[in-house]
Design a protein around this motif. Structure first.
Motif, PDB file in Angstrom:
ATOM      1  N   PRO A  58      23.935  53.533 -22.236  1.00 49.70           N
ATOM      2  CA  PRO A  58      23.425  53.726 -20.871  1.00 49.70           C
ATOM      3  C   PRO A  58      24.084  54.943 -20.228  1.00 49.70           C
ATOM      4  O   PRO A  58      25.292  55.126 -20.317  1.00 49.70           O
ATOM      5  N   TYR A  59      23.271  55.823 -19.642  1.00 48.28           N
ATOM      6  CA  TYR A  59      23.829  56.985 -18.953  1.00 48.28           C
ATOM      7  C   TYR A  59      23.643  56.895 -17.444  1.00 48.28           C
ATOM      8  O   TYR A  59      24.275  57.622 -16.685  1.00 48.28           O
ATOM      9  N   ALA A  60      22.784  55.992 -17.005  1.00 42.14           N
ATOM     10  CA  ALA A  60      22.579  55.773 -15.573  1.00 42.14           C
ATOM     11  C   ALA A  60      21.901  54.429 -15.397  1.00 42.14           C
ATOM     12  O   ALA A  60      21.377  53.846 -16.342  1.00 42.14           O
ATOM     13  N   THR A  61      21.924  53.945 -14.190  1.00 43.19           N
ATOM     14  CA  THR A  61      21.199  52.730 -13.854  1.00 43.19           C
ATOM     15  C   THR A  61      20.274  53.058 -12.695  1.00 43.19           C
ATOM     16  O   THR A  61      20.599  53.904 -11.855  1.00 43.19           O
ATOM     17  N   ALA A  62      19.128  52.442 -12.683  1.00 41.44           N
ATOM     18  CA  ALA A  62      18.153  52.745 -11.635  1.00 41.44           C
ATOM     19  C   ALA A  62      17.639  51.455 -11.018  1.00 41.44           C
ATOM     20  O   ALA A  62      17.302  50.518 -11.730  1.00 41.44           O
ATOM     21  N   LYS A  63      17.607  51.436  -9.727  1.00 43.19           N
ATOM     22  CA  LYS A  63      16.987  50.341  -9.006  1.00 43.19           C
ATOM     23  C   LYS A  63      15.672  50.860  -8.446  1.00 43.19           C
ATOM     24  O   LYS A  63      15.545  52.034  -8.130  1.00 43.19           O
ATOM     25  N   ARG A  64      14.705  49.984  -8.328  1.00 41.45           N
ATOM     26  CA  ARG A  64      13.369  50.400  -7.921  1.00 41.45           C
ATOM     27  C   ARG A  64      13.395  51.251  -6.654  1.00 41.45           C
ATOM     28  O   ARG A  64      14.007  50.884  -5.663  1.00 41.45           O
ATOM     29  N   PHE A  65      12.737  52.391  -6.737  1.00 42.09           N
ATOM     30  CA  PHE A  65      12.590  53.335  -5.626  1.00 42.09           C
ATOM     31  C   PHE A  65      13.927  53.879  -5.122  1.00 42.09           C
ATOM     32  O   PHE A  65      14.053  54.282  -3.978  1.00 42.09           O
ATOM     33  N   ARG A  66      14.919  53.874  -5.960  1.00 36.58           N
ATOM     34  CA  ARG A  66      16.240  54.406  -5.596  1.00 36.58           C
ATOM     35  C   ARG A  66      16.636  55.497  -6.582  1.00 36.58           C
ATOM     36  O   ARG A  66      16.196  55.533  -7.724  1.00 36.58           O
ATOM     37  N   LYS A  67      17.526  56.352  -6.143  1.00 34.26           N
ATOM     38  CA  LYS A  67      18.069  57.411  -6.988  1.00 34.26           C
ATOM     39  C   LYS A  67      18.939  56.778  -8.082  1.00 34.26           C
ATOM     40  O   LYS A  67      19.728  55.882  -7.802  1.00 34.26           O
ATOM     41  N   PRO A  68      18.821  57.243  -9.344  1.00 36.07           N
ATOM     42  CA  PRO A  68      19.684  56.702 -10.411  1.00 36.07           C
ATOM     43  C   PRO A  68      21.161  56.946 -10.125  1.00 36.07           C
ATOM     44  O   PRO A  68      21.530  57.926  -9.490  1.00 36.07           O
ATOM     45  N   THR A  69      21.984  56.037 -10.609  1.00 34.28           N
ATOM     46  CA  THR A  69      23.438  56.145 -10.460  1.00 34.28           C
ATOM     47  C   THR A  69      24.047  56.306 -11.847  1.00 34.28           C
ATOM     48  O   THR A  69      23.752  55.527 -12.756  1.00 34.28           O
ATOM     49  N   VAL A  70      24.889  57.307 -12.012  1.00 29.68           N
ATOM     50  CA  VAL A  70      25.531  57.563 -13.303  1.00 29.68           C
ATOM     51  C   VAL A  70      26.440  56.396 -13.674  1.00 29.68           C
ATOM     52  O   VAL A  70      27.150  55.846 -12.838  1.00 29.68           O
ATOM     53  N   VAL A  71      26.382  56.016 -14.938  1.00 26.28           N
ATOM     54  CA  VAL A  71      27.207  54.929 -15.465  1.00 26.28           C
ATOM     55  C   VAL A  71      28.318  55.544 -16.312  1.00 26.28           C
ATOM     56  O   VAL A  71      28.039  56.343 -17.198  1.00 26.28           O
ATOM     57  N   PRO A  72      29.571  55.187 -16.073  1.00 23.72           N
ATOM     58  CA  PRO A  72      30.651  55.737 -16.915  1.00 23.72           C
ATOM     59  C   PRO A  72      30.548  55.189 -18.342  1.00 23.72           C
ATOM     60  O   PRO A  72      30.089  54.076 -18.565  1.00 23.72           O
ATOM     61  N   PHE A  73      30.965  55.985 -19.302  1.00 28.51           N
ATOM     62  CA  PHE A  73      30.939  55.575 -20.702  1.00 28.51           C
ATOM     63  C   PHE A  73      31.956  54.466 -20.936  1.00 28.51           C
ATOM     64  O   PHE A  73      33.100  54.550 -20.500  1.00 28.51           O
ATOM     65  N   ASP A  74      31.535  53.412 -21.619  1.00 24.21           N
ATOM     66  CA  ASP A  74      32.403  52.284 -21.935  1.00 24.21           C
ATOM     67  C   ASP A  74      32.627  52.248 -23.448  1.00 24.21           C
ATOM     68  O   ASP A  74      31.758  51.813 -24.208  1.00 24.21           O
ATOM     69  N   SER A  75      33.762  52.712 -23.905  1.00 22.80           N
ATOM     70  CA  SER A  75      34.035  52.794 -25.344  1.00 22.80           C
ATOM     71  C   SER A  75      34.206  51.421 -26.000  1.00 22.80           C
ATOM     72  O   SER A  75      34.270  51.327 -27.223  1.00 22.80           O
ATOM     73  N   ASP A  76      34.263  50.354 -25.217  1.00 20.99           N
ATOM     74  CA  ASP A  76      34.428  49.011 -25.777  1.00 20.99           C
ATOM     75  C   ASP A  76      33.107  48.364 -26.185  1.00 20.99           C
ATOM     76  O   ASP A  76      33.108  47.340 -26.868  1.00 20.99           O
TER      77      ASP A  76
END
Length: 102
Positions: free
Chosen positions: A15-33
């Protein structure tokens, strides 16, 4: 690293971002686990979706990517090729345009 073959390594469904309907995507930090061993959800499509590779189903929150690298890669930098599907009301997914690994 999630999968090994004699020629390639892969990390799937990052995952590189998360998006909620009709909202600007939010960057997701990389989780090495996380294992990164399964493709992420595809974008929601209209009509018959039997041709889709729906390993993880469909979702509006489908901002993920798959990475393949040669298993014998040396050095800190590798060439990259990025293909973004969708746009212009087309029906596509990561399986619409097969990647040929040579």
């Amino acid at each position: 690293m999630s999968q090994n073959t004699p020629q390639f390594r892969s990390w799937l469904g990052i995952p590189y971002a998360t998006a909620k309907r009709f909202r600007k995507p939010t960057v997701v930090p990389f989780d090495s686990d996380l294992p990164y061993d399964k493709k992420g959800p595809a974008s929601i499509q209209v009509g018959d979706t039997s041709w889709l590779d729906l390993e993880s189903g469909t979702s509006e929150d489908c901002l993920n990517l798959n990475v393949w690298a040669p298993s014998d890669a040396k050095g800190p930098l590798l060439w990259s090729c990025i293909y973004m599907v969708g746009d212009l009301n087309t029906v596509q997914t990561h399986k619409s345009h097969p990647i040929y690994l040579v």
